[in-house]
Design a protein around this motif. Structure first.
Motif, PDB file in Angstrom:
ATOM      1  N   PHE A  85       0.828  -1.214   0.000  1.00 29.59           N
ATOM      2  CA  PHE A  85       0.000   0.000   0.000  1.00 29.59           C
ATOM      3  C   PHE A  85       0.859   1.260   0.000  1.00 29.59           C
ATOM      4  O   PHE A  85       2.020   1.247   0.391  1.00 29.59           O
ATOM      5  N   ASN A  89       0.953   0.410   5.761  1.00 30.18           N
ATOM      6  CA  ASN A  89      -0.035  -0.344   6.549  1.00 30.18           C
ATOM      7  C   ASN A  89       0.573  -1.483   7.346  1.00 30.18           C
ATOM      8  O   ASN A  89       0.012  -2.570   7.421  1.00 30.18           O
ATOM      9  N   LEU A  90       1.725  -1.219   7.960  1.00 23.02           N
ATOM     10  CA  LEU A  90       2.311  -2.226   8.836  1.00 23.02           C
ATOM     11  C   LEU A  90       1.586  -2.189  10.181  1.00 23.02           C
ATOM     12  O   LEU A  90       0.892  -1.223  10.497  1.00 23.02           O
ATOM     13  N   ILE A  91       1.742  -3.264  10.950  1.00 23.09           N
ATOM     14  CA  ILE A  91       1.125  -3.290  12.275  1.00 23.09           C
ATOM     15  C   ILE A  91       1.993  -2.455  13.217  1.00 23.09           C
ATOM     16  O   ILE A  91       3.181  -2.750  13.382  1.00 23.09           O
ATOM     17  N   PRO A  92       1.435  -1.419  13.821  1.00 17.34           N
ATOM     18  CA  PRO A  92       2.246  -0.561  14.677  1.00 17.34           C
ATOM     19  C   PRO A  92       2.714  -1.299  15.933  1.00 17.34           C
ATOM     20  O   PRO A  92       2.051  -2.230  16.386  1.00 17.34           O
ATOM     21  N   ARG A  93       3.846  -0.858  16.461  1.00 15.96           N
ATOM     22  CA  ARG A  93       4.411  -1.379  17.718  1.00 15.96           C
ATOM     23  C   ARG A  93       4.874  -2.828  17.632  1.00 15.96           C
ATOM     24  O   ARG A  93       5.172  -3.438  18.639  1.00 15.96           O
ATOM     25  N   SER A 102       3.107 -12.017   9.923  1.00 14.57           N
ATOM     26  CA  SER A 102       1.656 -11.841   9.801  1.00 14.57           C
ATOM     27  C   SER A 102       1.179 -12.104   8.369  1.00 14.57           C
ATOM     28  O   SER A 102      -0.014 -12.289   8.141  1.00 14.57           O
ATOM     29  N   GLY A 103       2.102 -12.146   7.413  1.00 15.42           N
ATOM     30  CA  GLY A 103       1.727 -12.498   6.053  1.00 15.42           C
ATOM     31  C   GLY A 103       1.285 -13.954   5.932  1.00 15.42           C
ATOM     32  O   GLY A 103       0.669 -14.347   4.951  1.00 15.42           O
ATOM     33  N   ARG A 158       6.332  -9.035   3.818  1.00 14.97           N
ATOM     34  CA  ARG A 158       5.096  -9.598   4.363  1.00 14.97           C
ATOM     35  C   ARG A 158       4.245 -10.220   3.243  1.00 14.97           C
ATOM     36  O   ARG A 158       3.704 -11.316   3.392  1.00 14.97           O
TER      37      ARG A 158
ATOM     38  N   GLY B 254      -5.655   1.194   7.631  1.00 13.21           N
ATOM     39  CA  GLY B 254      -4.603   0.599   6.819  1.00 13.21           C
ATOM     40  C   GLY B 254      -4.205  -0.800   7.244  1.00 13.21           C
ATOM     41  O   GLY B 254      -4.311  -1.747   6.446  1.00 13.21           O
ATOM     42  N   PRO B 255      -3.746  -0.975   8.509  1.00 11.83           N
ATOM     43  CA  PRO B 255      -3.345  -2.318   8.932  1.00 11.83           C
ATOM     44  C   PRO B 255      -4.474  -3.339   8.802  1.00 11.83           C
ATOM     45  O   PRO B 255      -4.224  -4.495   8.430  1.00 11.83           O
ATOM     46  N   ALA B 258      -4.580  -4.313   5.256  1.00 13.46           N
ATOM     47  CA  ALA B 258      -3.419  -5.132   4.895  1.00 13.46           C
ATOM     48  C   ALA B 258      -3.567  -6.551   5.415  1.00 13.46           C
ATOM     49  O   ALA B 258      -3.261  -7.511   4.705  1.00 13.46           O
ATOM     50  N   THR B 262      -4.112 -10.393   3.406  1.00  7.66           N
ATOM     51  CA  THR B 262      -3.283 -11.604   3.477  1.00  7.66           C
ATOM     52  C   THR B 262      -4.141 -12.855   3.510  1.00  7.66           C
ATOM     53  O   THR B 262      -3.610 -13.956   3.513  1.00  7.66           O
ATOM     54  N   TYR B 272      -4.697  -8.842  14.938  1.00 12.95           N
ATOM     55  CA  TYR B 272      -3.471  -8.259  14.372  1.00 12.95           C
ATOM     56  C   TYR B 272      -3.672  -6.845  13.825  1.00 12.95           C
ATOM     57  O   TYR B 272      -2.756  -6.046  13.811  1.00 12.95           O
TER      58      TYR B 272
END
Lengths: 252, 350
Positions: A85, A89-93, A102-103, A158, B254-255, B258, B262, B272
């Motif tokens: 994206f 849009n990564l998972i924060p923290r 997580s993929g 990912r 966004g997350p 995403a 997947t 998640y």
């Protein structure tokens, strides 16, 4: 590999975002979609992996119509299509490794994934992809602390973790500076050429298009108006796609 | 687009109706207040003016008549507020005719409040009153240290009561928070109905003050900290759920997008895509709530919720002001300490 036939998308607010869009994507191609903001590029990508539901038409992925899939079948289809994206849009923290892992959620049990129990093979695979995108040594760093270009590379890793047949890239370099843009595009090229993943990528800059695309389709107001080689986009086509007043901006 | 053109007239009709209703209510209010306060209280100087239901009724008729005439002019507050009266670039909305109606309403409300609250500087500075003030302040500043221990134990009771009420409410609110979050629930009709029902329940239970809940539970389970804890628990569940769900509504999509892409299961998407974004804000808010509940627990004690508030009530009833002074000092110390601790913790986990 991917056949899009008469694709239509009407949003609940009445906006007709895609009008009878049809094109094919053969295996291994690096296809770039261009067009102004609001021309329907992002909508089109999100219809392919059904982040958006389709209003009409068919999308055949390896011969199967994906527009009617539900539940488990839908999730399996999505697992075969990676996506990156504009805003990463990564998972924060979470760390780089956790983000890449997580993929693999579609192939991990719900209970195991909640407890964060990944197999050794999964972890090794994740490490391999982190290495491919050039982030070896950063796997324990918090992903949201990385630079934009690095975050986008985590997102690529990912997506690779899914073992995708197709990689969708929604303006992957639009929030990056020119130098980083090229680096990220190089990685997409590498994924395409070395891992044989078909790439469908939305882009703004024609200079990048000419450099990386095998083939180009252009959308204008939800209608597909151009399909061909990047080298064939001349002044006339440029003005048709982007409007009379547009001036080409290049990044090198 | 054709859709918008079709919708436009209906839209304007609704806006005009809303403006008209607002105008009627505004003019009725102005008429009623002018008659009851300005005319009866100030001009006629009546001490206890009679009230008849015909008065608000006639005010409403006057409001209706005035609104009906003035809706066609610029003297319509409703038209101004709902944006029917357009402001040009070189004009200021605050100087338009309709704005003056707004000023009039504020002025009348101010005058009314003054009379309704029975503000009287004469009583504030009367010798008798000042003497009483001196007596109570002297006592408050000479606290009775003999009850320090008793007060401290009661205070400990209050703090723990607030803690358990919050702690028990957390898991309940955590789960309910997802069901009360619009962005997770507006997918289909069934979930959206659940969302609306939950919202309605919580709005009702939140609109009942913990004070009232404490009265109910003090009859139900008897006077004591348990009644207070139950009262705080009900309130915590409602307010934590509301806060948690608003936190979920404000997260970055966004997350979620995403993780959905997947091919993850909906439960995995929540775990998640949503949870990592909300954990710290939740924690921070929960500690803040606990801080508030310690204060609230004091008040709840006043009506039979146990703890230091109960004690305060007893001594106040006996007019033992030195003891009250001691308790006030303890309460102030706790509130200050909790305030300081909670802000420090929240700062640290940001």
């Amino acid at each position: 590999m991917l056949e899009i036939k008469n694709l239509n998308k009407v949003y609940p607010n009445g906006l007709h975002a895609l009008k009878n869009v049809s094109f094919n994507v053969p295996q291994g191609e690096f296809l770039v979609v261009i067009g102004l903001s609001g021309s329907g590029k992002s909508t089109m990508l999100r219809c392919v992996n059904r982040l958006h539901d389709v209003s009409g038409g068919e999308i055949l992925f390896n011969g199967v119509d994906t527009t009617k899939l539900k539940g488990k079948a839908l999730r399996e289809m999505r697992a075969n299509i990676g996506m990156i994206f504009q805003h990463f849009n990564l998972i924060p923290r979470k760390t780089v490794l956790q983000n890449v892992l997580s993929g693999n959620l579609s192939r991990t049990g719900i209970f195991k994934s909640i407890l964060g129990m990944y197999t050794k093979e999964d972890k090794e695979r994740a490490m391999k992809y982190i290495e491919i995108v050039g982030l070896k040594g950063k796997e324990k760093n918090r992903a949201d602390a990385l630079s934009g270009g690095q975050q986008q590379r985590v997102a690529i890793a990912r997506a690779l973790m899914q073992n995708p047949k197709i990689l969708l890239a929604d303006e992957p370099v639009a929030s990056l500076d020119p130098a980083t843009s090229h680096s990220v595009m190089q990685y997409l090229k590498k994924v395409n050429e070395e891992l044989g993943v078909t790439v469908i990528c939305n882009l703004h800059f024609l200079s990048l298009v000419r450099q990386y695309a095998h083939r180009v389709v252009a959308l204008k107001g939800g209608v597909l108006i151009y399909e061909g080689k990047p080298s064939e986009i001349n002044e006339q086509w440029f003005k048709t796609i982007y409007g009379e007043d547009a001036v080409e901006v290049t990044i090198n | 687009m054709s859709g918008q053109n079709y919708k436009a007239p209906e839209h304007i009709a609704i806006t005009y109706t809303k403006s008209f209703v607002l105008d009627v209510l505004t003019w009725a209010y102005i008429a009623l207040v002018s008659y009851k306060i300005i005319w009866q209280k100030i001009v006629l100087k009546e001490r206890y003016p009679d009230f008849f239901w015909s008065q608000p009724l006639y005010s409403f008729y006057i409001g209706l008549a005035l609104a009906f005439i003035l809706i066609f002019t610029n003297f319509s507050l409703g038209k101004g507020l709902f944006g029917i009266i357009k402001t040009k670039d070189d004009e200021v909305a605050t100087k338009k005719p309709f704005a003056y109606i707004g000023y009039l309403v504020i002025l009348l409300t101010f005058i009314t409040s003054y009379y309704v609250s029975q503000i009287s500087l004469k009583e504030f500075f009367s010798p008798q009153g000042l003497e009483g003030a001196q007596r109570i302040f002297t006592a408050l500043f000479n606290p009775n240290w003999a009850i320090f221990e008793e007060g401290l134990f009661a205070a400990v009771e209050t703090i723990y009561m607030a803690f358990i009420a919050t702690a028990v409410a957390i898991p309940v609110a955590f789960v309910l928070g997802f069901f009360a979050a619009r962005n997770l629930m507006n997918g289909n009709k069934v979930t959206f109905t659940i969302y609306n029902l939950l919202r309605a329940c919580f709005n009702i239970s939140r609109s009942i003050e913990p004070l009232v809940w404490a009265i109910i539970f003090s009859v139900w389970v008897g006077i004591g900290p348990f009644a207070g804890m139950l009262a705080l628990f009900i309130h915590s569940v409602a307010s934590l759920t509301k806060q948690y769900s608003e936190q979920i509504e404000s997260i970055d999509d966004g997350p979620i997008e995403a993780i959905t892409a997947t091919g993850a299961h909906p439960i995995q998407i929540v775990w998640y895509g949503v949870v990592p974004q909300i954990v710290l804000p939740y924690l921070s808010y929960t500690i803040y709530r606990w801080d508030i509940y310690v204060r609230m627990a004091t008040i709840i004690g006043l009506v039979g919720g146990g703890g230091i508030g109960n004690l305060l009530m007893q001594y106040q009833g006996q007019a033992r002001w030195n003891e009250v002074g001691m308790l006030v000092i303890i309460i102030a110390a706790i509130v200050w300490a909790m305030d300081w601790a909670s802000s420090r913790i929240r700062e640290a986990i940001k």
